[in-house]
Design a protein around this motif. Structure first.
Motif, PDB file in Angstrom:
ATOM      1  N   ALA A   1      94.864  -8.515  27.269  1.00 34.57           N
ATOM      2  CA  ALA A   1      93.699  -8.119  27.966  1.00 34.57           C
ATOM      3  C   ALA A   1      93.300  -6.771  27.479  1.00 34.57           C
ATOM      4  O   ALA A   1      93.998  -5.771  27.402  1.00 34.57           O
ATOM      5  N   SER A   2      91.859  -6.749  27.385  1.00 37.09           N
ATOM      6  CA  SER A   2      91.495  -5.368  27.264  1.00 37.09           C
ATOM      7  C   SER A   2      90.971  -4.731  28.715  1.00 37.09           C
ATOM      8  O   SER A   2      91.390  -5.182  29.595  1.00 37.09           O
ATOM      9  N   GLU A   3      91.073  -3.408  28.341  1.00 38.50           N
ATOM     10  CA  GLU A   3      90.894  -2.612  29.421  1.00 38.50           C
ATOM     11  C   GLU A   3      89.841  -2.758  30.466  1.00 38.50           C
ATOM     12  O   GLU A   3      89.950  -2.512  31.779  1.00 38.50           O
TER      13      GLU A   3
ATOM     14  N   TRP B   1      99.420 -14.913  14.161  1.00 34.75           N
ATOM     15  CA  TRP B   1      98.194 -16.180  14.326  1.00 34.75           C
ATOM     16  C   TRP B   1      97.852 -15.706  15.697  1.00 34.75           C
ATOM     17  O   TRP B   1      98.453 -16.250  16.761  1.00 34.75           O
ATOM     18  N   VAL B   2      96.497 -15.259  15.888  1.00 32.53           N
ATOM     19  CA  VAL B   2      96.216 -14.709  17.142  1.00 32.53           C
ATOM     20  C   VAL B   2      94.716 -15.332  17.210  1.00 32.53           C
ATOM     21  O   VAL B   2      93.869 -15.161  16.357  1.00 32.53           O
ATOM     22  N   GLY B   3      94.130 -15.857  18.689  1.00 33.83           N
ATOM     23  CA  GLY B   3      92.883 -16.037  18.841  1.00 33.83           C
ATOM     24  C   GLY B   3      92.097 -14.931  19.230  1.00 33.83           C
ATOM     25  O   GLY B   3      93.062 -13.988  19.890  1.00 33.83           O
ATOM     26  N   ALA B   4      90.693 -14.978  19.374  1.00 27.80           N
ATOM     27  CA  ALA B   4      90.132 -13.690  19.910  1.00 27.80           C
ATOM     28  C   ALA B   4      88.960 -14.186  20.687  1.00 27.80           C
ATOM     29  O   ALA B   4      88.059 -14.954  20.035  1.00 27.80           O
ATOM     30  N   ILE B   5      88.494 -13.486  21.822  1.00 27.21           N
ATOM     31  CA  ILE B   5      87.438 -14.065  22.656  1.00 27.21           C
ATOM     32  C   ILE B   5      86.755 -12.763  22.826  1.00 27.21           C
ATOM     33  O   ILE B   5      87.359 -11.764  23.426  1.00 27.21           O
ATOM     34  N   ALA B   6      85.459 -12.649  22.824  1.00 27.58           N
ATOM     35  CA  ALA B   6      84.460 -11.404  23.331  1.00 27.58           C
ATOM     36  C   ALA B   6      83.338 -11.729  23.812  1.00 27.58           C
ATOM     37  O   ALA B   6      82.866 -12.724  23.672  1.00 27.58           O
ATOM     38  N   SER B   7      82.850 -10.813  24.427  1.00 26.76           N
ATOM     39  CA  SER B   7      81.357 -11.218  25.060  1.00 26.76           C
ATOM     40  C   SER B   7      80.467 -10.696  24.060  1.00 26.76           C
ATOM     41  O   SER B   7      80.775 -10.182  22.853  1.00 26.76           O
ATOM     42  N   ASP B   8      79.410 -11.113  24.265  1.00 24.57           N
ATOM     43  CA  ASP B   8      78.380 -11.229  23.304  1.00 24.57           C
ATOM     44  C   ASP B   8      77.430  -9.559  23.552  1.00 24.57           C
ATOM     45  O   ASP B   8      76.559  -9.346  22.836  1.00 24.57           O
ATOM     46  N   SER B   9      77.980  -8.638  24.196  1.00 24.38           N
ATOM     47  CA  SER B   9      77.467  -7.408  24.399  1.00 24.38           C
ATOM     48  C   SER B   9      78.187  -6.487  23.266  1.00 24.38           C
ATOM     49  O   SER B   9      78.876  -6.966  22.409  1.00 24.38           O
ATOM     50  N   ASP B  10      77.504  -5.326  23.315  1.00 21.12           N
ATOM     51  CA  ASP B  10      78.025  -4.041  22.258  1.00 21.12           C
ATOM     52  C   ASP B  10      79.345  -4.033  22.401  1.00 21.12           C
ATOM     53  O   ASP B  10      80.110  -4.003  21.501  1.00 21.12           O
ATOM     54  N   TYR B  11      79.880  -4.041  23.730  1.00 16.78           N
ATOM     55  CA  TYR B  11      81.112  -3.744  23.950  1.00 16.78           C
ATOM     56  C   TYR B  11      82.218  -4.776  23.235  1.00 16.78           C
ATOM     57  O   TYR B  11      83.218  -4.502  22.485  1.00 16.78           O
ATOM     58  N   GLY B  12      81.863  -5.931  23.496  1.00 15.91           N
ATOM     59  CA  GLY B  12      82.544  -7.055  23.010  1.00 15.91           C
ATOM     60  C   GLY B  12      82.639  -7.230  21.537  1.00 15.91           C
ATOM     61  O   GLY B  12      83.513  -7.501  20.945  1.00 15.91           O
ATOM     62  N   GLN B  13      81.449  -7.243  20.946  1.00 16.48           N
ATOM     63  CA  GLN B  13      81.012  -7.570  19.594  1.00 16.48           C
ATOM     64  C   GLN B  13      81.529  -6.296  18.758  1.00 16.48           C
ATOM     65  O   GLN B  13      82.252  -6.596  17.667  1.00 16.48           O
ATOM     66  N   TYR B  14      81.470  -5.246  18.960  1.00 16.35           N
ATOM     67  CA  TYR B  14      82.037  -4.036  18.313  1.00 16.35           C
ATOM     68  C   TYR B  14      83.636  -4.205  18.246  1.00 16.35           C
ATOM     69  O   TYR B  14      84.455  -3.664  17.359  1.00 16.35           O
ATOM     70  N   ALA B  15      84.378  -4.464  19.911  1.00  9.37           N
ATOM     71  CA  ALA B  15      85.568  -4.327  19.691  1.00  9.37           C
ATOM     72  C   ALA B  15      85.984  -5.566  18.729  1.00  9.37           C
ATOM     73  O   ALA B  15      87.187  -5.308  18.249  1.00  9.37           O
ATOM     74  N   ILE B  16      85.632  -6.507  19.018  1.00 12.57           N
ATOM     75  CA  ILE B  16      86.359  -7.803  18.198  1.00 12.57           C
ATOM     76  C   ILE B  16      86.246  -7.777  16.800  1.00 12.57           C
ATOM     77  O   ILE B  16      87.145  -7.909  15.920  1.00 12.57           O
ATOM     78  N   LYS B  17      84.945  -7.006  16.294  1.00 11.55           N
ATOM     79  CA  LYS B  17      84.994  -6.742  15.020  1.00 11.55           C
ATOM     80  C   LYS B  17      85.912  -5.674  14.494  1.00 11.55           C
ATOM     81  O   LYS B  17      86.456  -6.037  13.263  1.00 11.55           O
ATOM     82  N   SER B  18      86.121  -4.623  14.912  1.00  4.37           N
ATOM     83  CA  SER B  18      87.188  -3.697  14.992  1.00  4.37           C
ATOM     84  C   SER B  18      88.533  -4.400  14.628  1.00  4.37           C
ATOM     85  O   SER B  18      89.447  -4.218  13.956  1.00  4.37           O
TER      86      SER B  18
ATOM     87  N   THR C   1      83.094   2.064  26.190  1.00  2.37           N
ATOM     88  CA  THR C   1      84.248   2.267  25.338  1.00  2.37           C
ATOM     89  C   THR C   1      83.717   1.914  23.638  1.00  2.37           C
ATOM     90  O   THR C   1      84.626   1.876  23.093  1.00  2.37           O
ATOM     91  N   CYS C   2      82.516   1.081  23.963  1.00  2.28           N
ATOM     92  CA  CYS C   2      82.154   0.735  22.466  1.00  2.28           C
ATOM     93  C   CYS C   2      82.445   1.834  21.330  1.00  2.28           C
ATOM     94  O   CYS C   2      82.032   2.956  21.623  1.00  2.28           O
ATOM     95  N   SER C   3      83.040   1.368  20.482  1.00  2.00           N
ATOM     96  CA  SER C   3      83.241   2.400  19.193  1.00  2.00           C
ATOM     97  C   SER C   3      82.081   2.689  18.638  1.00  2.00           C
ATOM     98  O   SER C   3      81.950   3.903  17.922  1.00  2.00           O
ATOM     99  N   CYS C   4      81.037   1.940  18.674  1.00  2.73           N
ATOM    100  CA  CYS C   4      79.640   2.041  18.192  1.00  2.73           C
ATOM    101  C   CYS C   4      79.004   3.483  18.601  1.00  2.73           C
ATOM    102  O   CYS C   4      78.381   4.335  17.901  1.00  2.73           O
ATOM    103  N   LEU C   5      79.565   3.901  19.775  1.00  4.32           N
ATOM    104  CA  LEU C   5      79.128   5.243  20.364  1.00  4.32           C
ATOM    105  C   LEU C   5      79.781   6.479  19.614  1.00  4.32           C
ATOM    106  O   LEU C   5      79.304   7.383  20.275  1.00  4.32           O
ATOM    107  N   SER C   6      80.755   6.272  18.996  1.00  2.59           N
ATOM    108  CA  SER C   6      81.046   7.326  18.341  1.00  2.59           C
ATOM    109  C   SER C   6      80.520   7.885  16.858  1.00  2.59           C
ATOM    110  O   SER C   6      80.804   8.844  16.544  1.00  2.59           O
TER     111      SER C   6
ATOM    112  N   GLN D   1      91.621   1.372  21.642  1.00  3.53           N
ATOM    113  CA  GLN D   1      92.087   0.400  22.417  1.00  3.53           C
ATOM    114  C   GLN D   1      92.447  -0.757  21.370  1.00  3.53           C
ATOM    115  O   GLN D   1      93.767  -1.461  21.616  1.00  3.53           O
ATOM    116  N   VAL D   2      91.844  -0.904  20.392  1.00  2.00           N
ATOM    117  CA  VAL D   2      92.363  -1.705  19.335  1.00  2.00           C
ATOM    118  C   VAL D   2      93.639  -1.613  18.662  1.00  2.00           C
ATOM    119  O   VAL D   2      94.278  -2.286  18.237  1.00  2.00           O
TER     120      VAL D   2
END
Length: 865
Positions: free
Chosen positions: A299-301, A213-230, A175-180, A198-199
């Motif tokens: 939760a993400s998908e 006022w929201v916290g965010a947690i992501a994995s260090d993978s492409d999926y997590g980093q691109y998603a949290i950046k977006s 699902t990484c947006s980078c793949l678009s 999804q975002v």
């Protein structure tokens, strides 16, 4: 970059040697890959994460390293692989979609590892034979298209390579947006929506409930980093990130403790999590161990619908979680197909046997070894006759088909592309010279052309097509973790997000179905600072995010009429802020009114003075033939009393709302009536002095200042004041004026004098006549008693001058309506001073001692002198 990727392909094949001097090319080594395969006219490849862990060999550099080993069989992923097999078998039975064409498949396990996934992809596009003799490259390639890879990081690596060779891949879970990015990934497609959508769905939910006022947690993978950046980019448009944490794949347990500590300290009650299943398990375990509650999880998908995460232990902390899930679908006949699986002995088709061993905790005889005795469970021999229908696992659970349904759509997307390719009419093709592709020698780049134009509807009514970036239609189910009626824990669908819906209608939520894990069972508030109420504005706190602020009341004269105002708005000139500072109201208009106590008092005194003056005038007229009246110049006395009446009445023009007419009349009436009054007194004073001089022998001065001259003198003095008034009114007349400078909250309605020079001339002329009159009266104060009116005139002028001298500073320092009151008081005081000082003694004799009102009495006093 392409050269590097190509070299990596050759290296990953462990150096494929092709020599023109040899009759064949021999593969030096082969990867040991877990696989499922079946031959066909056209073969489709597939990549699935059937195992979740990879065991890396020890690198001693003294011998050739062993192959990577996979462990942790993932039943859900094996269902995905079997769904692809099911879809291909279903297509092969379809006499319309691909007639006379049999699809085959070759599916590999990526072991949740980039290196394994890359090797599997190169094996798919290069083939698995031990030798290569077809140098003319005729026929179809080993695989024409690939379904997968499910991991975003894997898909990024693989798609760069596949793009070089124009091999289409259709992912069902990456699902990484980078793949678009079509430039980097020209042959990548997916049936799962991009994280960008999804975002958007998450942002819509967060906006819906006003969480800023929201916290965010992501994995260090492409999926997590691109998603949290977006996510952060979109969220920062209306809110603030309380914290942003990354959970790495290595040393994750230590990092989880730090993240949980951040969660505990943060005031944010809503936390968005972009983690894969393996990582979220670690986080959930630590949250549960520390019994952290009162947080709303988004939760993400990737983990929303993982049933294994939700149980009684985690429900206290994670109950009420809202998540985004891939659109659910149904595939008829899939469950029966899954339960028909049976192990085979082919080593190159080993995934089914591995599945069987993990399902029934046994080993097939050919895999038994001496170490098996150490594992009493796995020491049991698999017979192949175990009853799979009696098992209840994620493999056979088809109640919530999401990823499997995307696999199903991906296979059909490739099949429909082949169908379009076969339907091409000769001479009307899209390729060179309007040619069509030959199905017996079709190439991946030709299939890629048709895959871009895929647009069909599945048997279950869902449309499948790709946009210009290879992304599928973005439709998500919104899920909620809650309890079922029987007390068990379930994941309930509570809404839908459809990107293709009209603007503003993309998100649909069924509020009555949502469970909130809070005491009030209502949505939580998650803001750094509560919105500023109307009447206040935001004031940023130094060193803190914009969402953290203080609420400052608006200043006087400014308002904010909606919640969360950044600035206060200044009210228009005729308006002022109300006490709550949330509305502009008309300013109070202040002027000396007839209705207020001060106005009533001054009006009463004014009328009383005019009545007294009228009464005295009536007395003098009635007793006009008596010696006292005659001796004091009755004609001038009558005119003086009339002017005093006008002086008293002109004060009424200073009361009431100023109008253009009253503003002009008040000062004109005041100036002319007082000049008339002072002129009469001045002439009376002159008459007294001349009368005294006329008593001297041989003095005929009185014949030069008779009644006509007296009237003329009064007229001339009054006309001069009238001329001053006319010039003043014609140049810059007094006008009504709204004074807002003295008191901002009120409009002081007053008369602007217009020309200061004209007003000064008017007062100066009155002052000049009064001064001359006072001087003459003072010089004549010692005249005989029958002319003692000079003494009264002196006293009256003394009062008059004292009042008006005191008036100047009092008028200048009096605010608003009180300046008018001071002027009225000066008019009344000076008028009463003149009236009493001049006429009181005469009225006393006329009314109370008429016996003294005789010529003999008046002459007698003189004789006594």
């Amino acid at each position: 970059m392409n050269i590097i990727l190509f070299l990596s392909l050759l290296l990953s094949l462990d150096y494929l040697v092709i020599s023109s001097e040899l009759p064949i090319c021999e593969i030096q080594d082969k990867f040991q890959l877990n696989a499922l395969y079946k031959k066909g006219d056209i073969v489709l490849g597939g990549l699935f994460e059937v195992h979740l862990n990879t065991l890396h060999p020890e690198l001693t550099f003294t011998s050739k390293p062993d192959q990577l080993k996979c462990e942790g069989f993932y039943f859900s992923a094996f269902q995905w692989a079997q769904t692809m097999v099911f879809a291909i078998e279903e297509i092969n039975r379809d006499l319309v979609l691909l007639p006379n064409i049999t699809l085959g498949y070759r599916l590999y396990d990526n072991c949740f590892n980039v290196a394994v996934a890359y090797r599997a992809a190169t094996a798919l596009i290069s083939g698995v034979g031990d030798t290569f003799t077809d140098y003319s490259c005729t026929g179809t390639p080993p695989v024409l298209g690939i379904v997968g890879d499910p991991g975003s990081t894997n898909a990024v690596a693989i798609s760069r390579m596949l793009g070089i060779f124009h091999v289409p891949s259709v992912s069902y879970y990456a699902t990484c947006s980078c793949l678009s990015n079509r430039r980097d990934f020209p042959s990548f497609f997916r049936t799962v929506p991009s994280d960008a959508f999804q975002v958007k769905a998450m942002i819509q939910i967060i906006k819906h409930y006003g969480w800023t006022w929201v916290g965010a947690i992501a994995s260090d993978s492409d999926y997590g980093q691109y998603a949290i950046k977006s996510f952060i980019e979109e969220f920062n448009k209306f809110g603030c990130i309380a914290f942003s944490e990354t959970l790495p794949s290595v040393n994750a347990k230590a990092r989880v403790l730090q993240i949980v500590n951040t969660i505990k300290k943060s005031t944010a009650r809503v936390i968005v999590v972009f983690l894969v299943e393996e990582q979220i398990i670690l986080l959930i375990q630590e949250i549960r161990r520390q019994n952290i509650r009162g947080k709303q999880w988004i939760a993400s998908e990737s983990w929303t619908t993982v049933n294994g995460l939700l149980n009684e232990e985690t429900y206290s902390s994670f109950g009420g979680t809202i998540g985004i899930a891939i659109r659910r679908g149904e595939i008829q006949g899939l469950k029966e197909f899954l339960l028909q699986v049976h192990p085979v002995t082919d080593a190159n088709n080993n995934l089914v046997s591995q599945f069987w061993e993990d399902m029934f905790s046994c080993k097939f005889p050919e895999k038994m070894n001496n170490n098996s005795s150490s594992d009493p469970v796995r020491s049991r021999i698999c017979t192949g006759s175990e009853d799979i229908k009696s098992t209840q696992t994620a493999y056979s659970d088809v109640s919530d088909l999401r990823t499997s349904y995307n696999v199903y759509k991906a296979v059909y997307a490739l099949a429909h592309s082949l169908h379009y390719l076969m339907s091409c009419e000769s001479g009307k093709g899209p390729f060179e010279n309007n040619s069509c592709a030959d199905i017996t020698r079709v190439q991946p780049w030709q299939l890629l052309h048709y895959l871009k134009r895929v647009n069909f509807t599945t048997h279950y009514g869902d449309r499948v097509s790709f946009d210009e970036n290879g992304d599928a239609l973005a439709i998500y189910d919104v899920m909620n973790w809650q309890r079922a009626d029987d007390g068990s824990v379930k994941i309930e669908t509570i809404g839908l997000f459809d990107e293709s819906a009209p603007a503003g209608q993309e998100l649909t939520l069924h509020e009555d179905k949502i469970f909130w894990n809070f005491d009030s069972n209502t949505p939580p508030r998650s803001v750094c600072s509560e919105s500023c109420l109307p009447g206040t504005r935001k004031a940023a706190r130094k060193g803190e995010p914009l969402c953290c602020f203080d609420c400052i009341p608006c200043a006087e004269g400014e308002i904010s009429n909606h919640t969360g105002s950044i600035d206060c708005v200044k009210c228009p000139s005729d308006f002022w802020s109300n006490p709550r500072r949330d509305q502009c109201v008309l300013k109070d208009i202040e002027f000396l009114s007839f209705e207020e106590p001060l106005g009533i008092s001054l009006t009463t005194i004014s009328l009383f003075g005019s009545c007294i003056s009228t009464t005295v005038l009536a007395v003098f007229i009635y007793y006009r033939n008596t010696p006292v009246v005659k001796a004091n110049n009755s004609e001038l006395s009558f005119l003086l009393l009339l002017s005093l009446i006008l002086c008293f009445l002109c004060s009424l023009l200073f009361i009431g709302q100023p109008l253009h007419l009253t503003c002009m009349l008040r000062h004109v009436m005041f100036g002319i009536s007082f000049v008339l009054c002072i002129s009469c007194i001045l002439v009376k004073t002159i008459v007294v002095i001349m009368a005294f001089k006329a008593t001297l022998p041989d003095n005929n001065v009185m014949k030069w200042f008779g009644a006509a001259q007296q009237r003329g003198t009064v007229f001339v003095f009054t006309v001069i004041q009238a001329v001053i008034c006319i010039i003043w009114l014609s140049t810059a007349s007094p006008v009504p004026f709204k004074n807002t400078e003295y008191q901002n909250s009120k409009i002081i309605f007053e008369c602007n004098v217009g020309s200061i020079t004209g007003f000064s001339c008017l007062l100066g002329y009155i002052g000049l006549l009064a001064s001359v009159c006072f001087l003459l009266a003072f010089l004549a104060r010692h005249l005989p008693d029958n002319f003692n009116e000079a003494k009264f005139i002196t006293f009256s002028m003394l009062i008059f001058c004292a009042v008006w001298i005191a008036f100047i500073p009092a008028y200048a320092s009096s605010p608003g309506k009180y300046s008018d009151a001071v002027e009225i008081f000066a008019i009344l005081a000076s008028s009463f001073g003149l009236l009493i000082a001049i006429f009181a003694p005469k009225c006393y004799i006329i009314l109370l001692h008429p016996e003294k009102n005789t010529k003999k009495s008046l002459m007698g006093r003189t004789a006594q002198k």
